[in-house]
Design a protein around this motif. Structure first.
Motif, PDB file in Angstrom:
ATOM      1  N   LEU A   1      24.914  41.345  32.047  1.00 20.20           N
ATOM      2  CA  LEU A   1      25.105  40.314  31.034  1.00 20.20           C
ATOM      3  C   LEU A   1      24.201  39.102  31.194  1.00 20.20           C
ATOM      4  N   ALA A   2      23.961  38.679  32.429  1.00 24.29           N
ATOM      5  CA  ALA A   2      23.230  37.432  32.653  1.00 24.29           C
ATOM      6  C   ALA A   2      22.402  37.527  33.930  1.00 24.29           C
ATOM      7  N   PRO A   3      21.334  36.720  34.044  1.00 24.16           N
ATOM      8  CA  PRO A   3      20.509  36.740  35.254  1.00 24.16           C
ATOM      9  C   PRO A   3      21.314  36.423  36.514  1.00 24.16           C
ATOM     10  N   GLU A   4      20.912  37.051  37.623  1.00 25.69           N
ATOM     11  CA  GLU A   4      21.523  36.808  38.922  1.00 25.69           C
ATOM     12  C   GLU A   4      20.483  36.195  39.849  1.00 25.69           C
ATOM     13  N   ARG A   5      20.926  35.493  40.870  1.00 27.70           N
ATOM     14  CA  ARG A   5      19.973  34.846  41.792  1.00 27.70           C
ATOM     15  C   ARG A   5      19.171  35.877  42.573  1.00 27.70           C
ATOM     16  N   GLN A   6      19.803  36.988  42.929  1.00 25.70           N
ATOM     17  CA  GLN A   6      19.068  38.045  43.617  1.00 25.70           C
ATOM     18  C   GLN A   6      18.247  38.812  42.588  1.00 25.70           C
TER      19      GLN A   6
ATOM     20  N   VAL B   1      23.698  55.113  36.320  1.00 22.06           N
ATOM     21  CA  VAL B   1      24.700  54.807  37.346  1.00 22.06           C
ATOM     22  C   VAL B   1      25.480  53.577  36.889  1.00 22.06           C
ATOM     23  N   SER B   2      26.798  53.722  36.797  1.00 24.55           N
ATOM     24  CA  SER B   2      27.648  52.591  36.414  1.00 24.55           C
ATOM     25  C   SER B   2      28.816  52.520  37.389  1.00 24.55           C
ATOM     26  N   ILE B   3      28.637  51.716  38.421  1.00 29.51           N
ATOM     27  CA  ILE B   3      29.624  51.599  39.491  1.00 29.51           C
ATOM     28  C   ILE B   3      30.555  50.419  39.215  1.00 29.51           C
ATOM     29  N   SER B   4      31.847  50.702  39.068  1.00 28.50           N
ATOM     30  CA  SER B   4      32.866  49.661  38.855  1.00 28.50           C
ATOM     31  C   SER B   4      32.404  48.601  37.854  1.00 28.50           C
ATOM     32  N   THR B   5      32.018  49.065  36.681  1.00 30.00           N
ATOM     33  CA  THR B   5      31.538  48.162  35.630  1.00 30.00           C
ATOM     34  C   THR B   5      32.355  48.272  34.352  1.00 30.00           C
ATOM     35  N   ILE B   6      32.639  49.486  33.907  1.00 31.92           N
ATOM     36  CA  ILE B   6      33.251  49.618  32.590  1.00 31.92           C
ATOM     37  C   ILE B   6      34.668  49.047  32.543  1.00 31.92           C
ATOM     38  N   GLU B   7      35.303  48.862  33.702  1.00 34.75           N
ATOM     39  CA  GLU B   7      36.638  48.253  33.700  1.00 34.75           C
ATOM     40  C   GLU B   7      36.613  46.766  33.359  1.00 34.75           C
ATOM     41  N   HIS B   8      35.411  46.180  33.295  1.00 29.91           N
ATOM     42  CA  HIS B   8      35.267  44.768  32.913  1.00 29.91           C
ATOM     43  C   HIS B   8      34.843  44.596  31.457  1.00 29.91           C
ATOM     44  N   ILE B   9      34.381  45.645  30.838  1.00 30.54           N
ATOM     45  CA  ILE B   9      33.824  45.535  29.480  1.00 30.54           C
ATOM     46  C   ILE B   9      34.916  45.195  28.474  1.00 30.54           C
ATOM     47  N   GLY B  10      34.638  44.176  27.649  1.00 30.52           N
ATOM     48  CA  GLY B  10      35.588  43.736  26.638  1.00 30.52           C
ATOM     49  C   GLY B  10      36.653  42.785  27.142  1.00 30.52           C
ATOM     50  N   LEU B  11      36.599  42.427  28.425  1.00 31.57           N
ATOM     51  CA  LEU B  11      37.586  41.521  29.003  1.00 31.57           C
ATOM     52  C   LEU B  11      36.924  40.182  29.336  1.00 31.57           C
ATOM     53  N   ASP B  12      37.545  39.368  30.167  1.00 35.95           N
ATOM     54  CA  ASP B  12      37.034  38.027  30.444  1.00 35.95           C
ATOM     55  C   ASP B  12      35.946  38.080  31.512  1.00 35.95           C
ATOM     56  N   ASN B  13      34.701  38.094  31.067  1.00 37.20           N
ATOM     57  CA  ASN B  13      33.576  38.170  32.002  1.00 37.20           C
ATOM     58  C   ASN B  13      33.052  36.802  32.425  1.00 37.20           C
ATOM     59  N   THR B  14      33.745  35.734  32.035  1.00 38.20           N
ATOM     60  CA  THR B  14      33.292  34.396  32.416  1.00 38.20           C
ATOM     61  C   THR B  14      33.720  34.015  33.821  1.00 38.20           C
ATOM     62  N   LEU B  15      34.641  34.749  34.418  1.00 32.96           N
ATOM     63  CA  LEU B  15      35.102  34.409  35.768  1.00 32.96           C
ATOM     64  C   LEU B  15      33.985  34.548  36.795  1.00 32.96           C
ATOM     65  N   LEU B  16      33.199  35.633  36.692  1.00 27.09           N
ATOM     66  CA  LEU B  16      32.185  35.910  37.710  1.00 27.09           C
ATOM     67  C   LEU B  16      30.801  36.199  37.159  1.00 27.09           C
ATOM     68  N   TYR B  17      30.698  36.667  35.915  1.00 32.24           N
ATOM     69  CA  TYR B  17      29.457  37.305  35.501  1.00 32.24           C
ATOM     70  C   TYR B  17      28.592  36.534  34.510  1.00 32.24           C
ATOM     71  N   THR B  18      29.149  35.649  33.740  1.00 33.41           N
ATOM     72  CA  THR B  18      28.353  34.926  32.756  1.00 33.41           C
ATOM     73  C   THR B  18      29.072  33.653  32.319  1.00 33.41           C
ATOM     74  N   PRO B  19      28.334  32.575  32.015  1.00 27.40           N
ATOM     75  CA  PRO B  19      28.955  31.365  31.474  1.00 27.40           C
ATOM     76  C   PRO B  19      29.152  31.441  29.960  1.00 27.40           C
ATOM     77  N   ASP B  20      28.728  32.519  29.344  1.00 24.36           N
ATOM     78  CA  ASP B  20      28.805  32.687  27.886  1.00 24.36           C
ATOM     79  C   ASP B  20      30.266  32.832  27.454  1.00 24.36           C
ATOM     80  N   GLU B  21      30.783  31.825  26.759  1.00 32.38           N
ATOM     81  CA  GLU B  21      32.191  31.823  26.373  1.00 32.38           C
ATOM     82  C   GLU B  21      32.543  32.924  25.369  1.00 32.38           C
ATOM     83  N   THR B  22      31.534  33.488  24.702  1.00 27.85           N
ATOM     84  CA  THR B  22      31.827  34.590  23.783  1.00 27.85           C
ATOM     85  C   THR B  22      32.246  35.845  24.538  1.00 27.85           C
TER      86      THR B  22
END
Length: 287
Positions: A120-125, A153-174
């Motif tokens: 979803l968004a750039p990471e520091r690494q 390869v999609s490791i432990s990713t699809i369980e986050h799709i469509g849910l609140d991804n602002t906690l860890l993955y993106t600042p995008d409020e949408t």
């Protein structure tokens, strides 16, 4: 030159954190291996590296007693995927950026692939110097042409799709959402962008279906949805469970009540000191 300088500067905090964690590893062991404290990441990384190199999760293997004691499911997922990837994965998509770690990227067979990472968004690494491509967008409607990838390869990713991804993955409020079935759109996209005969590897926490705000636990019905949407010509699913003594292969029927511990929402560990999932489904789908 500016690009190089910014890249190195962004990597420094991770290197410092890694050194500090390694220094604290003996204390982590002495204090009973409590998950997520200082020393935990070193323990997990060493377990993953040793397991990949020794092919501990190759097909038909039985995990040794105490494997992954008080470690999260990554100690299953990474070695499982690496042991099943073809020797040359070709053009490969990391759908979710879980491979974005130097110790993973340098290991075959991932190191032999032409890798694109989509998240979803750039990471520091960031390892663009190694020829890795980064794409930042939503897996439910991605930019890739049909039949592009040899391997996904999609490791432990699809369980986050469509849910609140602002906690860890993106600042995008949408991306603060609550659509528990939106993972299905991503699965259909995986099927569209993989070439005929390509292989898709998907892992999810498995057990008693439960939505936890920023992720959800899959049950048998949801795993069947993955199969229905991907429509594989051939598939294999392996299940793993966590017990107080560590990780082991499991029958899905024994995991129907499996839950997750979430360090972001819970203060106290359970008596088994599970670090996260207590059940795991690992799917290999052939297009």
């Amino acid at each position: 030159m500016l690009r190089n300088s910014l890249g190195l500067k962004d990597m420094i905090p991770f290197k410092v954190k890694g050194w500090l964690d390694a220094m604290c590893y003996p204390f982590y062991i002495a204090r009973g291996r409590r998950p997520w404290g200082l020393g935990y990441y070193t323990a997990k990384r060493r377990q993953i590296e040793n397991s990949i190199d020794a092919e501990l999760l190759k097909p038909g293997s039985i995990l040794p007693e105490g494997y992954g004691y008080r470690l999260d499911e990554r100690v299953i997922e990474y070695p499982w995927v690496y042991s099943r990837l073809p020797s040359n994965p070709g053009l490969m998509l990391d759908a979710g950026s879980t491979l974005n770690h130097s110790f993973l990227l340098k290991r075959a067979p991932v190191s032999k692939s032409k890798l694109a990472i989509c998240t979803l968004a750039p990471e520091r690494q960031c390892y663009w110097r190694q020829g890795i491509s980064y794409v930042f967008e939503d897996l439910r409607a991605c930019m890739f042409r049909s039949e592009t990838f040899d391997t996904i390869v999609s490791i432990s990713t699809i369980e986050h799709i469509g849910l609140d991804n602002t906690l860890l993955y993106t600042p995008d409020e949408t991306k603060r959402e609550s659509e528990s079935r939106d993972f299905r759109a991503a699965i259909r996209e995986f099927r569209r962008i993989i070439r005929p005969g390509g292989i898709c590897y998907i892992t999810v926490p498995y057990g008693k279906a439960c939505k936890r705000g920023w992720f959800q636990v899959f049950d048998a019905q949801m795993v069947q949805m993955v199969l229905d949407d991907f429509k594989p010509k051939y598939h294999e699913i392996e299940y793993f469970g966590y017990s107080p003594s560590g990780w082991h292969g499991a029958d899905p029927g024994d995991l129907t009540e499996a839950t997750c511990f979430d360090i972001h929402q819970e203060k106290n560990f359970g008596p088994d000191f599970a670090a996260f999932a207590r059940g795991l489904a690992c799917m290999q789908l052939v297009a």
